[in-house]
Design a protein around this motif. Structure first.
Motif, PDB file in Angstrom:
ATOM      1  N   MET A   1      39.435  66.523  15.632  1.00 29.88           N
ATOM      2  CA  MET A   1      39.917  67.344  14.519  1.00 29.88           C
ATOM      3  C   MET A   1      40.811  66.582  13.545  1.00 29.88           C
ATOM      4  SD  MET A   1      38.311  70.065  15.187  1.00 29.88           S
ATOM      5  CE  MET A   1      39.025  71.281  14.097  1.00 29.88           C
ATOM      6  N   ARG A   2      41.070  65.340  13.822  1.00 33.47           N
ATOM      7  CA  ARG A   2      42.003  64.526  13.042  1.00 33.47           C
ATOM      8  C   ARG A   2      41.754  64.582  11.538  1.00 33.47           C
ATOM      9  NH1 ARG A   2      42.603  58.055  14.011  1.00 33.47           N
ATOM     10  NH2 ARG A   2      44.233  57.703  12.482  1.00 33.47           N
ATOM     11  N   TYR A   3      40.491  64.540  11.113  1.00 29.31           N
ATOM     12  CA  TYR A   3      40.162  64.509   9.690  1.00 29.31           C
ATOM     13  C   TYR A   3      39.581  65.829   9.187  1.00 29.31           C
ATOM     14  CZ  TYR A   3      40.719  59.521  10.473  1.00 29.31           C
ATOM     15  OH  TYR A   3      41.220  58.288  10.807  1.00 29.31           O
ATOM     16  N   ILE A   4      39.763  66.890   9.945  1.00 29.17           N
ATOM     17  CA  ILE A   4      39.266  68.211   9.559  1.00 29.17           C
ATOM     18  C   ILE A   4      40.441  69.012   8.998  1.00 29.17           C
ATOM     19  CG2 ILE A   4      38.045  70.278  10.339  1.00 29.17           C
ATOM     20  CD1 ILE A   4      36.482  67.542  10.645  1.00 29.17           C
ATOM     21  N   ARG A   5      40.270  69.494   7.784  1.00 31.92           N
ATOM     22  CA  ARG A   5      41.323  70.248   7.090  1.00 31.92           C
ATOM     23  C   ARG A   5      42.669  69.540   7.227  1.00 31.92           C
ATOM     24  NH1 ARG A   5      37.958  73.583   9.391  1.00 31.92           N
ATOM     25  NH2 ARG A   5      39.261  73.986  11.178  1.00 31.92           N
ATOM     26  N   ASP A   6      43.658  70.200   7.869  1.00 31.55           N
ATOM     27  CA  ASP A   6      44.984  69.587   7.985  1.00 31.55           C
ATOM     28  C   ASP A   6      45.157  68.829   9.298  1.00 31.55           C
ATOM     29  OD1 ASP A   6      45.250  71.594   9.880  1.00 31.55           O
ATOM     30  OD2 ASP A   6      47.010  72.512   8.974  1.00 31.55           O
ATOM     31  N   GLY A   7      44.086  68.693  10.066  1.00 30.39           N
ATOM     32  CA  GLY A   7      44.137  67.945  11.315  1.00 30.39           C
ATOM     33  C   GLY A   7      44.521  68.754  12.529  1.00 30.39           C
ATOM     34  N   SER A   8      44.722  70.047  12.378  1.00 32.07           N
ATOM     35  CA  SER A   8      45.117  70.894  13.502  1.00 32.07           C
ATOM     36  C   SER A   8      43.939  71.169  14.430  1.00 32.07           C
ATOM     37  CB  SER A   8      45.634  72.246  12.993  1.00 32.07           C
ATOM     38  OG  SER A   8      46.775  72.077  12.203  1.00 32.07           O
ATOM     39  N   VAL A   9      44.234  71.242  15.709  1.00 34.06           N
ATOM     40  CA  VAL A   9      43.223  71.640  16.683  1.00 34.06           C
ATOM     41  C   VAL A   9      43.062  73.160  16.619  1.00 34.06           C
ATOM     42  CG1 VAL A   9      43.650  69.668  18.192  1.00 34.06           C
ATOM     43  CG2 VAL A   9      44.886  71.815  18.583  1.00 34.06           C
ATOM     44  N   GLN A  10      41.992  73.650  17.224  1.00 29.65           N
ATOM     45  CA  GLN A  10      41.749  75.086  17.263  1.00 29.65           C
ATOM     46  C   GLN A  10      41.658  75.556  18.703  1.00 29.65           C
ATOM     47  OE1 GLN A  10      38.327  76.069  14.881  1.00 29.65           O
ATOM     48  NE2 GLN A  10      39.294  75.384  13.003  1.00 29.65           N
ATOM     49  N   ASP A  11      42.176  76.743  18.962  1.00 28.18           N
ATOM     50  CA  ASP A  11      42.051  77.323  20.293  1.00 28.18           C
ATOM     51  C   ASP A  11      40.682  77.992  20.437  1.00 28.18           C
ATOM     52  OD1 ASP A  11      42.199  79.890  19.115  1.00 28.18           O
ATOM     53  OD2 ASP A  11      44.332  80.100  19.573  1.00 28.18           O
ATOM     54  N   ARG A  12      40.422  78.539  21.588  1.00 24.97           N
ATOM     55  CA  ARG A  12      39.107  79.132  21.862  1.00 24.97           C
ATOM     56  C   ARG A  12      38.777  80.278  20.900  1.00 24.97           C
ATOM     57  NH1 ARG A  12      35.435  78.776  26.002  1.00 24.97           N
ATOM     58  NH2 ARG A  12      34.121  80.600  26.314  1.00 24.97           N
ATOM     59  N   ALA A  13      39.751  81.115  20.602  1.00 28.69           N
ATOM     60  CA  ALA A  13      39.515  82.252  19.691  1.00 28.69           C
ATOM     61  C   ALA A  13      39.189  81.755  18.278  1.00 28.69           C
ATOM     62  CB  ALA A  13      40.725  83.174  19.669  1.00 28.69           C
ATOM     63  N   GLU A  14      39.896  80.737  17.812  1.00 24.68           N
ATOM     64  CA  GLU A  14      39.615  80.170  16.484  1.00 24.68           C
ATOM     65  C   GLU A  14      38.244  79.512  16.451  1.00 24.68           C
ATOM     66  OE1 GLU A  14      44.083  78.990  14.949  1.00 24.68           O
ATOM     67  OE2 GLU A  14      43.181  77.816  16.578  1.00 24.68           O
ATOM     68  N   THR A  15      37.888  78.848  17.547  1.00 27.25           N
ATOM     69  CA  THR A  15      36.565  78.226  17.631  1.00 27.25           C
ATOM     70  C   THR A  15      35.478  79.296  17.637  1.00 27.25           C
ATOM     71  OG1 THR A  15      37.521  76.378  18.865  1.00 27.25           O
ATOM     72  CG2 THR A  15      35.131  76.629  18.964  1.00 27.25           C
ATOM     73  N   ALA A  16      35.699  80.380  18.357  1.00 31.15           N
ATOM     74  CA  ALA A  16      34.733  81.493  18.371  1.00 31.15           C
ATOM     75  C   ALA A  16      34.570  82.075  16.968  1.00 31.15           C
ATOM     76  CB  ALA A  16      35.186  82.576  19.351  1.00 31.15           C
ATOM     77  N   ALA A  17      35.656  82.182  16.235  1.00 29.88           N
ATOM     78  CA  ALA A  17      35.581  82.688  14.860  1.00 29.88           C
ATOM     79  C   ALA A  17      34.776  81.727  13.981  1.00 29.88           C
ATOM     80  CB  ALA A  17      36.982  82.893  14.295  1.00 29.88           C
ATOM     81  N   HIS A  18      34.961  80.423  14.191  1.00 33.64           N
ATOM     82  CA  HIS A  18      34.176  79.449  13.422  1.00 33.64           C
ATOM     83  C   HIS A  18      32.700  79.532  13.785  1.00 33.64           C
ATOM     84  CE1 HIS A  18      32.760  75.379  12.113  1.00 33.64           C
ATOM     85  NE2 HIS A  18      33.276  75.888  11.014  1.00 33.64           N
ATOM     86  N   LEU A  19      32.410  79.710  15.050  1.00 35.31           N
ATOM     87  CA  LEU A  19      31.023  79.883  15.488  1.00 35.31           C
ATOM     88  C   LEU A  19      30.399  81.104  14.800  1.00 35.31           C
ATOM     89  CD1 LEU A  19      28.667  79.027  17.328  1.00 35.31           C
ATOM     90  CD2 LEU A  19      29.769  80.293  19.173  1.00 35.31           C
ATOM     91  N   ASP A  20      31.145  82.185  14.722  1.00 28.57           N
ATOM     92  CA  ASP A  20      30.660  83.384  14.014  1.00 28.57           C
ATOM     93  C   ASP A  20      30.408  83.090  12.541  1.00 28.57           C
ATOM     94  OD1 ASP A  20      30.721  84.916  16.322  1.00 28.57           O
ATOM     95  OD2 ASP A  20      32.673  85.825  15.857  1.00 28.57           O
ATOM     96  N   ARG A  21      31.306  82.318  11.899  1.00 26.39           N
ATOM     97  CA  ARG A  21      31.118  81.978  10.487  1.00 26.39           C
ATOM     98  C   ARG A  21      29.888  81.102  10.288  1.00 26.39           C
ATOM     99  NH1 ARG A  21      36.636  81.503  10.936  1.00 26.39           N
ATOM    100  NH2 ARG A  21      36.607  79.219  10.852  1.00 26.39           N
ATOM    101  N   MET A  22      29.625  80.192  11.237  1.00 28.31           N
ATOM    102  CA  MET A  22      28.431  79.349  11.130  1.00 28.31           C
ATOM    103  C   MET A  22      27.167  80.202  11.203  1.00 28.31           C
ATOM    104  SD  MET A  22      29.334  75.748  13.061  1.00 28.31           S
ATOM    105  CE  MET A  22      29.908  76.415  14.628  1.00 28.31           C
ATOM    106  N   ARG A  23      27.157  81.166  12.087  1.00 25.64           N
ATOM    107  CA  ARG A  23      26.010  82.083  12.189  1.00 25.64           C
ATOM    108  C   ARG A  23      25.854  82.913  10.920  1.00 25.64           C
ATOM    109  NH1 ARG A  23      27.080  84.261  18.291  1.00 25.64           N
ATOM    110  NH2 ARG A  23      25.628  82.890  19.352  1.00 25.64           N
ATOM    111  N   GLN A  24      26.965  83.405  10.398  1.00 26.48           N
ATOM    112  CA  GLN A  24      26.936  84.216   9.179  1.00 26.48           C
ATOM    113  C   GLN A  24      26.425  83.404   7.990  1.00 26.48           C
ATOM    114  OE1 GLN A  24      27.378  87.482   8.992  1.00 26.48           O
ATOM    115  NE2 GLN A  24      26.894  87.418   6.818  1.00 26.48           N
TER     116      GLN A  24
END
Length: 177
Positions: A32-55
């Motif tokens: 995640m170092r070069y993604i947005r501000d470099g912050s890691v994501q927890d499982r819930a945030e990752t699940a939300a990103h997975l939903d956005r990818m599907r959408q």
């Protein structure tokens, strides 16, 4: 269901069980170092990103593919196309991008998958132009972009986090030449 195969990768639609492999990747500071501000994501945030990818797939008819190894079925990460809303100055356009788990770095998988996604976007979907955006420090992504034939377009700053990024681009005409 859209699927693309390369020599080593199967690019496919997302499944619910992909979250189990995706969550540790998004929790890895190096990934995640070069993604947005470099912050890691927890499982819930990752699940939300997975939903956005599907959408994104549902809304646009293209998106980020789950990338798995043909030999083992192991999820390596993702590769594909997305609309880069985070950088309004390049709009309207589509971005080609990739994110792989650290254990898959250095094997040419990002380039292999991105080559297939590039063809999918420019030939199969008939897009006129693709960009790829990287934080300037991310030299690994710069090498992939250059291997794909993308050329430097501009350096700019992302409004959301103030980080400096380089935008590379390729047209369908350049790709087919």
């Amino acid at each position: 269901m859209m699927e693309i195969r390369t020599e080593r990768l199967r690019l496919r639609q997302w499944r619910d069980d992909d979250l189990d492999a995706l969550a540790p990747m998004y929790a890895d500071p190096e990934v995640m170092r070069y993604i947005r501000d470099g912050s890691v994501q927890d499982r819930a945030e990752t699940a939300a990103h997975l939903d956005r990818m599907r959408q994104h797939w549902a809304e646009h008819g293209f998106g980020l593919f789950a990338a798995e190894l043909v030999a083992t079925g192991e999820l390596t990460g993702w590769v594909g196309l997305a609309v880069p809303y985070f950088l309004p100055e390049v709009m309207p356009t589509v971005e080609i991008g990739w994110r792989l788990g650290r254990s898959f770095w250095g094997a040419g998988l990002a380039t292999e998958g991105a080559r297939a996604a590039l063809r999918f976007g420019l030939v199969d979907r008939g897009l006129e132009w693709l960009v790829s955006i990287r934080q300037v420090e991310n030299v690994r992504s710069a090498r992939v972009m250059e291997k794909l034939g993308l050329t430097f377009d501009r350096r700019t700053t992302t409004p959301g986090n103030g980080r400096t990024v380089d935008v590379y681009a390729i047209s369908r005409e350049q790709y087919t030449a």
